[in-house]
Structures are given as structure tokens and as C-alpha cells.
Design a protein around this motif. Structure first.
Motif, PDB file in Angstrom:
ATOM      1  N   VAL A 129      -2.481  -6.420   4.692  1.00 35.92           N
ATOM      2  CA  VAL A 129      -2.368  -5.671   3.443  1.00 35.92           C
ATOM      3  C   VAL A 129      -3.676  -5.840   2.678  1.00 35.92           C
ATOM      4  O   VAL A 129      -4.104  -6.970   2.416  1.00 35.92           O
ATOM      5  CB  VAL A 129      -1.190  -6.167   2.586  1.00 35.92           C
ATOM      6  N   VAL A 130      -4.313  -4.736   2.346  1.00 38.62           N
ATOM      7  CA  VAL A 130      -5.602  -4.777   1.668  1.00 38.62           C
ATOM      8  C   VAL A 130      -5.468  -4.163   0.275  1.00 38.62           C
ATOM      9  O   VAL A 130      -5.288  -2.947   0.152  1.00 38.62           O
ATOM     10  CB  VAL A 130      -6.673  -4.016   2.468  1.00 38.62           C
ATOM     11  N   PRO A 131      -5.505  -4.973  -0.780  1.00 37.12           N
ATOM     12  CA  PRO A 131      -5.510  -4.411  -2.133  1.00 37.12           C
ATOM     13  C   PRO A 131      -6.840  -3.711  -2.407  1.00 37.12           C
ATOM     14  O   PRO A 131      -7.907  -4.219  -2.058  1.00 37.12           O
ATOM     15  CB  PRO A 131      -5.344  -5.647  -3.034  1.00 37.12           C
ATOM     16  N   VAL A 132      -6.768  -2.546  -3.019  1.00 36.68           N
ATOM     17  CA  VAL A 132      -7.963  -1.755  -3.308  1.00 36.68           C
ATOM     18  C   VAL A 132      -8.105  -1.606  -4.819  1.00 36.68           C
ATOM     19  O   VAL A 132      -7.183  -1.162  -5.491  1.00 36.68           O
ATOM     20  CB  VAL A 132      -7.878  -0.365  -2.654  1.00 36.68           C
ATOM     21  N   GLY A 133      -9.223  -1.999  -5.329  1.00 48.58           N
ATOM     22  CA  GLY A 133      -9.520  -1.720  -6.728  1.00 48.58           C
ATOM     23  C   GLY A 133      -9.363  -2.871  -7.693  1.00 48.58           C
ATOM     24  O   GLY A 133      -9.798  -2.793  -8.827  1.00 48.58           O
ATOM     25  N   SER A 134      -8.730  -3.958  -7.302  1.00 47.59           N
ATOM     26  CA  SER A 134      -8.588  -5.098  -8.208  1.00 47.59           C
ATOM     27  C   SER A 134      -8.297  -6.341  -7.388  1.00 47.59           C
ATOM     28  O   SER A 134      -7.916  -6.265  -6.225  1.00 47.59           O
ATOM     29  CB  SER A 134      -7.465  -4.867  -9.228  1.00 47.59           C
ATOM     30  N   ALA A 135      -8.478  -7.489  -8.017  1.00 50.67           N
ATOM     31  CA  ALA A 135      -8.247  -8.758  -7.325  1.00 50.67           C
ATOM     32  C   ALA A 135      -6.772  -8.970  -7.027  1.00 50.67           C
ATOM     33  O   ALA A 135      -6.410  -9.615  -6.053  1.00 50.67           O
ATOM     34  CB  ALA A 135      -8.778  -9.915  -8.163  1.00 50.67           C
ATOM     35  N   PRO A 161      -7.185   6.827  -6.927  1.00 52.22           N
ATOM     36  CA  PRO A 161      -8.377   5.994  -7.150  1.00 52.22           C
ATOM     37  C   PRO A 161      -9.508   6.350  -6.182  1.00 52.22           C
ATOM     38  O   PRO A 161      -9.283   6.520  -4.987  1.00 52.22           O
ATOM     39  CB  PRO A 161      -7.865   4.571  -6.913  1.00 52.22           C
ATOM     40  N   THR A 162     -10.706   6.430  -6.725  1.00 54.08           N
ATOM     41  CA  THR A 162     -11.868   6.809  -5.914  1.00 54.08           C
ATOM     42  C   THR A 162     -12.080   5.855  -4.754  1.00 54.08           C
ATOM     43  O   THR A 162     -12.401   6.281  -3.628  1.00 54.08           O
ATOM     44  CB  THR A 162     -13.128   6.846  -6.797  1.00 54.08           C
ATOM     45  N   GLU A 163     -11.916   4.551  -4.998  1.00 53.24           N
ATOM     46  CA  GLU A 163     -12.129   3.573  -3.934  1.00 53.24           C
ATOM     47  C   GLU A 163     -11.163   3.789  -2.772  1.00 53.24           C
ATOM     48  O   GLU A 163     -11.527   3.622  -1.601  1.00 53.24           O
ATOM     49  CB  GLU A 163     -11.961   2.158  -4.483  1.00 53.24           C
ATOM     50  N   THR A 170      -2.794   0.004  -4.061  1.00 56.99           N
ATOM     51  CA  THR A 170      -3.432  -0.011  -5.374  1.00 56.99           C
ATOM     52  C   THR A 170      -2.380  -0.281  -6.435  1.00 56.99           C
ATOM     53  O   THR A 170      -1.175  -0.303  -6.157  1.00 56.99           O
ATOM     54  CB  THR A 170      -4.127   1.329  -5.673  1.00 56.99           C
ATOM     55  N   ASP A 171      -2.826  -0.469  -7.654  1.00 57.36           N
ATOM     56  CA  ASP A 171      -1.923  -0.804  -8.747  1.00 57.36           C
ATOM     57  C   ASP A 171      -0.777   0.185  -8.896  1.00 57.36           C
ATOM     58  O   ASP A 171      -0.974   1.401  -8.820  1.00 57.36           O
ATOM     59  CB  ASP A 171      -2.693  -0.858 -10.078  1.00 57.36           C
ATOM     60  N   ASP A 172       0.411  -0.370  -9.107  1.00 65.31           N
ATOM     61  CA  ASP A 172       1.618   0.381  -9.473  1.00 65.31           C
ATOM     62  C   ASP A 172       2.142   1.312  -8.389  1.00 65.31           C
ATOM     63  O   ASP A 172       2.898   2.248  -8.668  1.00 65.31           O
ATOM     64  CB  ASP A 172       1.402   1.167 -10.773  1.00 65.31           C
ATOM     65  N   MET A 173       1.779   1.066  -7.129  1.00 62.18           N
ATOM     66  CA  MET A 173       2.417   1.808  -6.039  1.00 62.18           C
ATOM     67  C   MET A 173       3.895   1.421  -5.971  1.00 62.18           C
ATOM     68  O   MET A 173       4.251   0.278  -6.223  1.00 62.18           O
ATOM     69  CB  MET A 173       1.753   1.468  -4.707  1.00 62.18           C
ATOM     70  N   PRO A 174       4.792   2.353  -5.640  1.00 60.67           N
ATOM     71  CA  PRO A 174       6.214   2.024  -5.511  1.00 60.67           C
ATOM     72  C   PRO A 174       6.445   0.976  -4.425  1.00 60.67           C
ATOM     73  O   PRO A 174       5.854   1.045  -3.350  1.00 60.67           O
ATOM     74  CB  PRO A 174       6.852   3.364  -5.139  1.00 60.67           C
ATOM     75  N   ILE A 175       7.322   0.029  -4.695  1.00 57.02           N
ATOM     76  CA  ILE A 175       7.523  -1.102  -3.798  1.00 57.02           C
ATOM     77  C   ILE A 175       8.178  -0.699  -2.484  1.00 57.02           C
ATOM     78  O   ILE A 175       7.859  -1.253  -1.425  1.00 57.02           O
ATOM     79  CB  ILE A 175       8.349  -2.202  -4.504  1.00 57.02           C
ATOM     80  N   CYS A 235       5.304   9.495   1.972  1.00 56.59           N
ATOM     81  CA  CYS A 235       5.678  10.200   0.750  1.00 56.59           C
ATOM     82  C   CYS A 235       4.438  10.811   0.087  1.00 56.59           C
ATOM     83  O   CYS A 235       3.682  11.535   0.714  1.00 56.59           O
ATOM     84  CB  CYS A 235       6.428   9.244  -0.186  1.00 56.59           C
ATOM     85  N   SER A 236       4.195  10.477  -1.179  1.00 55.73           N
ATOM     86  CA  SER A 236       3.084  11.079  -1.922  1.00 55.73           C
ATOM     87  C   SER A 236       1.735  10.507  -1.543  1.00 55.73           C
ATOM     88  O   SER A 236       0.714  10.915  -2.100  1.00 55.73           O
ATOM     89  CB  SER A 236       3.309  10.917  -3.428  1.00 55.73           C
ATOM     90  N   GLY A 237       1.694   9.575  -0.587  1.00 56.11           N
ATOM     91  CA  GLY A 237       0.411   9.126  -0.067  1.00 56.11           C
ATOM     92  C   GLY A 237      -0.402  10.264   0.522  1.00 56.11           C
ATOM     93  O   GLY A 237      -1.624  10.155   0.675  1.00 56.11           O
ATOM     94  N   ALA A 238       0.266  11.372   0.838  1.00 55.41           N
ATOM     95  CA  ALA A 238      -0.435  12.550   1.355  1.00 55.41           C
ATOM     96  C   ALA A 238      -1.469  13.062   0.359  1.00 55.41           C
ATOM     97  O   ALA A 238      -2.473  13.676   0.759  1.00 55.41           O
ATOM     98  CB  ALA A 238       0.566  13.658   1.682  1.00 55.41           C
ATOM     99  N   PHE A 239      -1.255  12.826  -0.929  1.00 52.90           N
ATOM    100  CA  PHE A 239      -2.221  13.266  -1.938  1.00 52.90           C
ATOM    101  C   PHE A 239      -3.556  12.542  -1.772  1.00 52.90           C
ATOM    102  O   PHE A 239      -4.614  13.101  -2.044  1.00 52.90           O
ATOM    103  CB  PHE A 239      -1.668  13.047  -3.345  1.00 52.90           C
ATOM    104  N   VAL A 240      -3.513  11.287  -1.357  1.00 54.94           N
ATOM    105  CA  VAL A 240      -4.741  10.531  -1.127  1.00 54.94           C
ATOM    106  C   VAL A 240      -5.491  11.112   0.066  1.00 54.94           C
ATOM    107  O   VAL A 240      -6.707  11.310   0.023  1.00 54.94           O
ATOM    108  CB  VAL A 240      -4.437   9.039  -0.891  1.00 54.94           C
TER     109      VAL A 240
END
Length: 325
Positions: free
Chosen positions: A42-48, A86-88, A11-16, A107-112
Motif C-alpha cells: 500500500v503506497v500513500p500518495v501525497g502525505s506522510a 490529486p496531481t501526484e 490518498t486522503d479520504d478515499m472510501p475504506i 468504482c470512481s477510481g476510473a476518474f483518476v
């Protein structure tokens, strides 16, 4: 054989960096190691088009996420752990879990994963800086901030940044065996097997104090760490009751006075181990542990390794770059 399909959702602004690790491990075809290797998407979620921090972007390729063909779902780090993911993305993780797809967070992906309910009742980890926040927001998760990664059935969570490499190599080890994982690690010039139980070498947090009454007491106590301080000593210094001191610590810092004192002693010991050649016995006395045995016991429990191992890894030398934690 069908190639194991690994899908990374971004999703937007994830650390590279956290997004790049799965690309390097699973996205580079390696038929010399195993044939077939992985199929990676790689599947972008939430935007084009997804922006990655700092300054990169990903455009969608193909038809997006296909849960029917996905074997492993990877969730890199969040943009901000203090905001709801993000909900999606949460819905995608929940669907993957319900379908029995293996899930790996970095890392913090555990929050999702926690927001999706995947970690309820499970042992999990994240970067030690975020572990307390994860526990606070999702009390059903058994957070272990002291390890590199945790595997609980088909759910894998990892600590910060480089620990994501260890977790991804662990997945390769599961799928293709130890020999393949070791050879891949050698090509990546990284340790072949850092066990998930290995410590993160975290430094106990120094809480931000927003209590004008408490701040002077903490400053005084920080200068007296060599002394065998008690809660009663703190109360006497502040000219209040022991109960008042305990209440103010709980309200401002979320911990007891004795726990705060122990964390400060460990932090002070880490500083001496990093920057001096003082004997462990001297550090133990100077930091108020009452002897080297006390230092070793508390240090190993909080930091995850012995003072000797910590010094070996983080001691500041003129011919080496200091490692920050």
C-alpha cells in the motif's frame, strides 16, 4: 517464481471499503491456493499519513512506490468525483501506464485513470451513479454504465463497491486460473464468477430540476405516464411550441423529452416490480409501455436485465431486507 507484485495507491479520504477489497484479495497470503501468492504493498500518495473515510489512517511502510518491481497498480475510489484527482496520483498512474504496468481501478477510481489519459479511446465503466459525469468530463472515454467490470488490454475498470471484488477475482483468474479464483471466492463467500457483462441493476437517474418553468410540466407528465405522451402533448400542456419544450429539456436536463419520459416509465416499473406482485402486463400498461414486449425491450436495455430477473432479485418481502439501489 517471483510473486506478482500488486501495489495499491491511496490518498486522503478515499472510501475504506474500496481500499479494503484489494487488501483482502491480494494482501492475505494464500500459499494453499497458489505458491507464491501475491506480494502486496500500500503506497500513500501525497502525505506522510493517509486518512481513509471514515476515520481510518494508513502510515507508509517501506520505501514507497517502486515502479520497477510493480506488476499491477490498483486505484480505489476517489474522494469526490466532481473535483480533479490529486496531481501526484494522476502522474503515478500515467507513469505506470507508460511502463506497461497493468492498472485496475475500483468504482470512481476510473476518474483518476481518465485524468491520466489512460482511458482515452477505451471502453470503461464506473459506478452507474457517476457514469454520466465521467462521460461529460472525459468524452474520449467510451463509458459503459451497465456492466460490472471491463478489461481492455491491461487496463481494468470496475463498477461500484462490491463489483470491485468481481474485478479483483478476475485478476486472480488471469494470473492463477479459474480453479484458484473459484476457491478463493468460496472462502470469501462470494459468487465465484460474475461475468463483467452482468448488469449493475442501476436505476435511471431522476435529474434535479432547477427550472421553475419546467418543474410543473414534469410533475404533470409524471402523473400521466400511463398515457402515450408525446413531445407535442407536453408542448400543448405548457402552451408553447414543440421546439421550446425540446430546448428547455436540453438546457435543464441534458436530454430530450422522450428520453426523460422513457426513464420515468422505467423508474415507475422498477418501483412496481420491487414492491408489488402485479403482473408484468399490468405494469407495462400502467407505466405507458403499450404492452409487455415494449416494457421488456426498454427495461432490459436501460437496466440491463429483464423485468422478471429484476423482480426476483429486488422484490420487497416481509422476511427479507430490502435491497436499495
Amino acid at each position: 517464481m517471483r510473486a506478482h507484485h500488486v501495489v495499491m495507491a491511496v490518498t486522503d479520504d478515499m472510501p475504506i471499503f474500496e481500499a479494503a477489497v484489494p487488501c483482502q484479495i491480494f494482501g492475505v497470503d494464500r500459499p494453499h491456493l497458489a505458491d507464491p501468492w501475491y506480494r502486496f504493498s500500500v503506497v500513500p500518495v501525497g502525505s506522510a499519513q493517509v486518512r481513509l473515510s471514515p476515520g481510518f489512517s494508513l502510515a507508509p511502510v517501506g520505501q514507497g512506490w517502486d515502479p520497477e518491481s510493480t506488476d499491477t497498480l490498483v486505484i480505489p475510489a476517489c474522494e469526490n468525483v466532481h473535483e480533479d484527482p490529486p496531481t501526484e496520483l494522476v502522474d503515478l498512474v500515467r507513469e505506470a501506464y507508460e511502463r506497461g504496468i497493468r492498472i485496475l481501478s475500483i468504482c470512481s477510481g476510473a476518474f483518476v485513470l481518465a485524468a491520466a489519459g489512460v482511458l482515452d479511446g477505451r471502453r470503461a465503466t464506473t459506478h452507474w451513479l457517476h457514469a454520466e459525469e465521467l462521460s461529460r468530463r472525459y468524452p474520449a472515454v467510451r463509458v459503459d454504465p451497465s456492466v460490472l467490470y471491463v478489461e481492455d488490454a491491461d487496463v481494468i475498470t470496475s463498477a461500484g463497491t462490491v463489483a470491485g471484488i468481481d474485478a479483483c477475482l478476475h485478476v486472480v483468474r488471469i494470473d492463477h486460473g479459474s480453479a484458484v479464483a473459484a476457491e478463493l471466492a468460496r472462502r470469501l463467500v462470494t459468487p465465484p464468477h460474475r461475468d463483467g457483462w452482468q448488469a449493475q441493476y442501476h436505476r435511471p437517474a431522476s435529474p434535479v430540476v432547477r427550472d421553475d418553468w419546467l418543474a410543473p410540466l414534469l410533475e404533470w407528465a409524471g402523473e400521466q405516464l400511463h398515457m402515450p405522451l408525446t413531445t407535442a402533448d407536453l408542448a400543448a400542456q405548457a402552451n408553447v411550441s414543440v421546439r421550446t419544450v425540446e430546448r428547455r429539456f436540453a438546457e435543464a436536463l441534458g436530454m430530450s423529452p422522450l428520453r426523460w419520459l422513457l426513464q420515468q416509465r422505467v423508474r415507475r416499473a422498477q418501483q412496481f416490480l420491487e414492491t408489488s406482485d402485479r403482473p408484468v402486463e399490468w405494469i407495462a400498461d400502467t407505466c405507458g409501455f403499450g404492452g409487455s414486449a415494449g416494457l421488456r425491450a426498454h427495461f432490459a436495455r436501460i437496466v440491463g436485465v429483464s423485468p422478471t430477473i429484476y423482480r426476483r432479485k429486488f422484490h420487497e418481502r416481509s422476511d427479507a431486507v430490502r435491497v436499495a439501489i
